[in-house]
Design a protein around this motif. Structure first.
Motif, mmCIF file in Angstrom:
data_model
loop_
_atom_site.group_PDB
_atom_site.id
_atom_site.type_symbol
_atom_site.label_atom_id
_atom_site.label_comp_id
_atom_site.label_asym_id
_atom_site.label_seq_id
_atom_site.Cartn_x
_atom_site.Cartn_y
_atom_site.Cartn_z
ATOM 1 N N PHE A 8 -4.462 -1.302 -2.700
ATOM 2 C CA PHE A 8 -5.229 -0.435 -1.819
ATOM 3 C C PHE A 8 -6.250 -1.288 -1.085
ATOM 4 O O PHE A 8 -6.630 -2.357 -1.554
ATOM 5 C CB PHE A 8 -5.916 0.700 -2.592
ATOM 6 N N THR A 36 -3.672 -2.396 -7.587
ATOM 7 C CA THR A 36 -3.859 -1.073 -8.174
ATOM 8 C C THR A 36 -4.602 -1.172 -9.504
ATOM 9 O O THR A 36 -4.514 -2.187 -10.195
ATOM 10 C CB THR A 36 -2.502 -0.362 -8.396
ATOM 11 N N ASP A 72 1.860 2.056 -3.316
ATOM 12 C CA ASP A 72 0.706 2.230 -4.215
ATOM 13 C C ASP A 72 0.520 1.064 -5.179
ATOM 14 O O ASP A 72 -0.015 1.235 -6.275
ATOM 15 C CB ASP A 72 0.808 3.547 -4.996
ATOM 16 N N LYS A 85 1.474 2.474 -13.192
ATOM 17 C CA LYS A 85 2.174 1.984 -12.004
ATOM 18 C C LYS A 85 2.764 0.600 -12.279
ATOM 19 O O LYS A 85 3.900 0.308 -11.911
ATOM 20 C CB LYS A 85 1.217 1.934 -10.800
ATOM 21 N N GLU A 140 0.827 -1.208 0.000
ATOM 22 C CA GLU A 140 0.000 0.000 0.000
ATOM 23 C C GLU A 140 0.859 1.255 0.000
ATOM 24 O O GLU A 140 0.551 2.226 -0.688
ATOM 25 C CB GLU A 140 -0.942 0.016 1.211
#
Length: 123
Positions: free
Chosen positions: A63, A73, A60, A78, A57
């Motif tokens: 979540f 994610t 990122d 990302k 988390e």
């Protein structure tokens, strides 16, 4: 999974999950296993799994939705960046290993280009 005693288990599990994400085994937005289920799957303590999810988390990579679980994610950029970072780490480790064997970077690249692995990939 066999654990490397030189690296904390939570980082090894986090890296395994990241690898599953970048290879597509875990899709964007997919629900990750519960803490208990992941603890059983990796034969680790549930507190370690909580640390894995906390680490992911902070990066990122995932979540958490209260009462619903932890999810991968949904940001494809990302995932691209993670893939590049992981590739960079592998390249660095390869070049460092070759350097320890006495190869220059150019020689190491030449060995890689001439390797059996490269030939199998081209077929």
């Amino acid at each position: 999974m066999e654990y490397n005693p030189a690296l904390p288990i939570y980082l090894q599990v986090a890296n395994s999950i990241k690898r599953d994400i970048v290879t597509g085994r875990l899709e964007l937005g997919a629900r990750l296993p519960s803490v208990r289920d992941l603890a059983v799957a990796y034969t680790i303590n549930p507190n370690t799994v909580s640390r894995v999810y906390k680490e992911l988390e902070m990066e990122d990579v995932c979540f958490t939705r209260r009462g619903m679980g932890t999810f991968v994610t949904q940001d494809p950029e990302k995932v691209k960046n993670m893939k590049r970072e992981m590739a960079g780490t592998l390249i660095y480790e390869f070049l460092e290993g070759m350097k320890q064997l006495g190869f220059t970077q150019e020689e190491a690249i030449k060995v890689l280009e001439q390797s059996e692995f490269q030939e199998k990939e081209e077929k």
